[in-house]
Each structure stands twice: as structure tokens, then as C-alpha cells.
Scaffold this motif. Sequence first.
Motif, PDB file in Angstrom:
ATOM      1  N   THR A 127       0.858  -1.012   0.016  1.00 37.06           N
ATOM      2  CA  THR A 127      -0.126   0.013   0.199  1.00 37.06           C
ATOM      3  C   THR A 127       0.738   1.346  -0.038  1.00 37.06           C
ATOM      4  O   THR A 127       1.983   1.306   0.604  1.00 37.06           O
ATOM      5  CB  THR A 127      -0.977  -0.051   1.184  1.00 37.06           C
ATOM      6  OG1 THR A 127      -1.650   1.038   1.129  1.00 37.06           O
ATOM      7  CG2 THR A 127      -0.450  -0.033   2.545  1.00 37.06           C
ATOM      8  N   ASP A 128       0.372   2.324  -0.511  1.00 35.03           N
ATOM      9  CA  ASP A 128       0.999   3.668  -0.486  1.00 35.03           C
ATOM     10  C   ASP A 128       0.449   4.763   0.676  1.00 35.03           C
ATOM     11  O   ASP A 128       0.803   5.507   0.676  1.00 35.03           O
ATOM     12  CB  ASP A 128       0.792   4.332  -2.081  1.00 35.03           C
ATOM     13  CG  ASP A 128      -0.641   4.690  -2.117  1.00 35.03           C
ATOM     14  OD1 ASP A 128      -1.543   4.415  -1.400  1.00 35.03           O
ATOM     15  OD2 ASP A 128      -0.671   5.157  -3.386  1.00 35.03           O
ATOM     16  N   GLY A 154       8.422   8.082  -4.476  1.00 33.29           N
ATOM     17  CA  GLY A 154       9.600   8.694  -5.247  1.00 33.29           C
ATOM     18  C   GLY A 154      10.395   7.945  -5.931  1.00 33.29           C
ATOM     19  O   GLY A 154      10.596   6.500  -5.857  1.00 33.29           O
ATOM     20  N   LEU A 155      11.323   8.483  -6.812  1.00 32.71           N
ATOM     21  CA  LEU A 155      12.174   7.428  -7.722  1.00 32.71           C
ATOM     22  C   LEU A 155      13.488   7.028  -6.956  1.00 32.71           C
ATOM     23  O   LEU A 155      14.030   5.911  -7.023  1.00 32.71           O
ATOM     24  CB  LEU A 155      12.576   8.402  -8.754  1.00 32.71           C
ATOM     25  CG  LEU A 155      13.535   7.408  -9.808  1.00 32.71           C
ATOM     26  CD1 LEU A 155      12.810   6.085 -10.414  1.00 32.71           C
ATOM     27  CD2 LEU A 155      14.065   8.336 -10.963  1.00 32.71           C
ATOM     28  N   LEU A 156      13.874   7.996  -6.107  1.00 35.45           N
ATOM     29  CA  LEU A 156      15.255   7.814  -5.152  1.00 35.45           C
ATOM     30  C   LEU A 156      14.844   7.747  -3.793  1.00 35.45           C
ATOM     31  O   LEU A 156      15.970   8.066  -3.024  1.00 35.45           O
ATOM     32  CB  LEU A 156      16.204   8.901  -5.649  1.00 35.45           C
ATOM     33  CG  LEU A 156      16.693   8.822  -7.008  1.00 35.45           C
ATOM     34  CD1 LEU A 156      17.510  10.062  -7.416  1.00 35.45           C
ATOM     35  CD2 LEU A 156      17.235   7.756  -7.366  1.00 35.45           C
ATOM     36  N   ASP A 157      13.723   7.182  -3.300  1.00 36.05           N
ATOM     37  CA  ASP A 157      13.598   7.381  -1.930  1.00 36.05           C
ATOM     38  C   ASP A 157      14.337   6.405  -1.072  1.00 36.05           C
ATOM     39  O   ASP A 157      14.640   5.390  -1.445  1.00 36.05           O
ATOM     40  CB  ASP A 157      12.086   6.830  -1.619  1.00 36.05           C
ATOM     41  CG  ASP A 157      11.098   7.937  -2.219  1.00 36.05           C
ATOM     42  OD1 ASP A 157      11.286   9.053  -2.788  1.00 36.05           O
ATOM     43  OD2 ASP A 157       9.628   7.496  -2.174  1.00 36.05           O
ATOM     44  N   SER A 163      10.516   9.904   2.398  1.00 34.58           N
ATOM     45  CA  SER A 163       9.724  10.347   1.274  1.00 34.58           C
ATOM     46  C   SER A 163       8.584  10.898   1.969  1.00 34.58           C
ATOM     47  O   SER A 163       8.019  12.243   1.274  1.00 34.58           O
ATOM     48  CB  SER A 163       9.307   9.389   0.485  1.00 34.58           C
ATOM     49  OG  SER A 163       8.359   9.701  -0.484  1.00 34.58           O
ATOM     50  N   THR A 164       8.030  10.516   2.971  1.00 34.99           N
ATOM     51  CA  THR A 164       6.361  11.219   3.347  1.00 34.99           C
ATOM     52  C   THR A 164       6.448  11.676   4.706  1.00 34.99           C
ATOM     53  O   THR A 164       5.249  12.485   5.023  1.00 34.99           O
ATOM     54  CB  THR A 164       5.488   9.844   3.490  1.00 34.99           C
ATOM     55  OG1 THR A 164       5.814   8.937   4.518  1.00 34.99           O
ATOM     56  CG2 THR A 164       5.686   9.178   2.017  1.00 34.99           C
ATOM     57  N   GLY A 165       7.502  11.535   5.615  1.00 34.32           N
ATOM     58  CA  GLY A 165       7.468  12.084   6.817  1.00 34.32           C
ATOM     59  C   GLY A 165       6.679  11.126   7.867  1.00 34.32           C
ATOM     60  O   GLY A 165       6.643  11.487   9.107  1.00 34.32           O
ATOM     61  N   ILE A 175       9.523  -0.736   1.287  1.00 36.89           N
ATOM     62  CA  ILE A 175       9.999  -1.123   0.158  1.00 36.89           C
ATOM     63  C   ILE A 175      11.178  -0.456  -0.314  1.00 36.89           C
ATOM     64  O   ILE A 175      12.148  -0.825  -0.839  1.00 36.89           O
ATOM     65  CB  ILE A 175       8.810  -1.297  -0.880  1.00 36.89           C
ATOM     66  CG1 ILE A 175       8.127  -2.441  -0.735  1.00 36.89           C
ATOM     67  CG2 ILE A 175       9.608  -1.549  -2.414  1.00 36.89           C
ATOM     68  CD1 ILE A 175       6.614  -2.336  -1.721  1.00 36.89           C
ATOM     69  N   SER A 176      11.097   1.158  -0.182  1.00 36.57           N
ATOM     70  CA  SER A 176      12.124   1.633  -0.882  1.00 36.57           C
ATOM     71  C   SER A 176      13.334   1.543  -0.015  1.00 36.57           C
ATOM     72  O   SER A 176      14.599   1.729  -0.528  1.00 36.57           O
ATOM     73  CB  SER A 176      11.626   3.177  -0.461  1.00 36.57           C
ATOM     74  OG  SER A 176      10.479   3.483  -1.538  1.00 36.57           O
ATOM     75  N   ALA A 177      13.455   1.346   1.322  1.00 39.69           N
ATOM     76  CA  ALA A 177      14.493   1.068   1.993  1.00 39.69           C
ATOM     77  C   ALA A 177      15.231  -0.153   1.852  1.00 39.69           C
ATOM     78  O   ALA A 177      16.329  -0.375   2.146  1.00 39.69           O
ATOM     79  CB  ALA A 177      14.019   1.112   3.596  1.00 39.69           C
TER      80      ALA A 177
END
Length: 274
Positions: A127-128, A154-157, A163-165, A175-177
Motif C-alpha cells: 500500500t501507499d 519517489g524515484l530515489l526514496d 519520502s512522506t514523513g 520497500i524503498s529502504a
Amino acid sequence: MTPITLGGSAAQAPQNFPALLDLLESRPQPALIWYGAGENQERVELSGRVLQNWAVKLIGLFSQETEIDEDAPVLVDAAPHWKAAAVLLAAGALGWRTTLSASAAAQDNAEALVSLVSGLEPGLIITDRPGAWTGAGPMASGLGEAELAALSPGLLDASFEESTGERLPAWALDISAEVRQHPDQLPAPLPPLALPGATTGAESGAAAGGGLVVVGAAIETSLKDWRLAHWAGEELFAQMLQTWAQSRPVVLFQGDPAAQPEAWEQMLRNEGVS
């Protein structure tokens, strides 16, 4: 373990996920183009090679960091986004039974989404908006025993929080991490799972000469040389896969064409959509 080998044929459209990933890897041309919903109309373009790279990394991440078996139900609760499309591709390659729920459309329909999850009983929710599933709102009760993975835009998060705080629970998968830590090749071959065919026929993924335009809000219009689809329903993923199998691009327009007519027309001009 030997690296994954993805066999495909240039003479025939791929019929399974490994062959499709092989085809995408060979293509420097655009495969996925995303237009954001904001006033600046952010545009992100992924070549077939880059889309394949994201999918392979996600496959590695999901294989190692989740306990979801092949044919297990998974919910993707996300707005139309290039990263969500890559997640769908990776989930399909793993054999998961994926249901798509567009988060923007479901903001005011939490009860219906909880009912969907109750019937689906997914082992994983990607989920986002993870806070809606872990906070005090009505959706939190629907999480049940499902694992949770957060998808930042984001592309480079470096992380969802960056990215979101918004801070994630320690047990949720960021996922980004995590995704960039996974190699560009998988340690074992993927099962040759067949690509689902769209129900309207072999050419349903793309019209002759065009690709597929996927819109975040339902729109009643037609395109001459391109197919048009709404970011919802079971057939959408099959249409996307068939479009890529025919070496044609998928364009995601996250906004509402009715509310953003100038942005919509600009996108059509930019991509040569008719």
C-alpha cells in the motif's frame, strides 16, 4: 545457485513471465510512462530494461522478506503509479493472485475495502498509505494477520519515512529502504508461469501501432490507435502484460482527465497518443 536465465523469442510474443522479463530487459525503448496528478504534472519514463530491473529487485525482495506462497492472495492498495505497476509485474511473476484497489478511489469507501479484504484474506497488503491500515481508522481492523509493505512514491526514496514523513511500524516492510539492496539477478529461475490473457482477445493489450493508456479516474472517451483502461479491475493487469509482450508502452495518467483537461491533452500530445 545459478543466476536466473530468462528465455524468450524475438519472433514470438512471450507467453510466460520469464520470457516477458527477458524481452523487457532487451528493450532500451520506453515501456512504462507515468504522469503524476499534481499541478506540475511530473513525468517518469522507464525503459523496458529499467522496468525489468525494478521487477527483478522486487521479486528478490518479496521472496526473501515475505512468507507469501505461490497462488496466495495479495492486495495492492495504491494509486496509479509506475512503482505500483512494477509491483504488479513482480507479484505476477511470483504467481501471486493479486487484487488491485486504487487507494485514491477508496479514500471515502473504507468499509467497502475492509469488506473486500475480509473476503480476499490476503497474506500481504502492499500500500501507499500504510497509516490507514495501522492507525485508528476503520481500515485498521481489516488488516488481520496480513503482512504489510509500504510503497513510497519517489524515484530515489531512501525510505518511506524520508519520502512522506510518516514513520512505519517496525514490523512493516519498507520497500524503498530495502529494494535496492537486492541484486539485479535472481539466484534461481522463475517458474514459467503463463501470462494471463485479457478477456477481449489477443490484441486487447494494445491497439495496432499504439500502446495502452491507463487512467486513474474513469473517463468516457476513445483513442484511435491506443487502448484505454481504468486503474481498476482484474482485466487491467492482463492488458498491461499483453501490451509489454507486444513491445508497446503503457502510459499511466494518475490524474482525472475531466478535472485536468489541459494536462490530459498535453500528455496525449507528448506521447503521440491518438
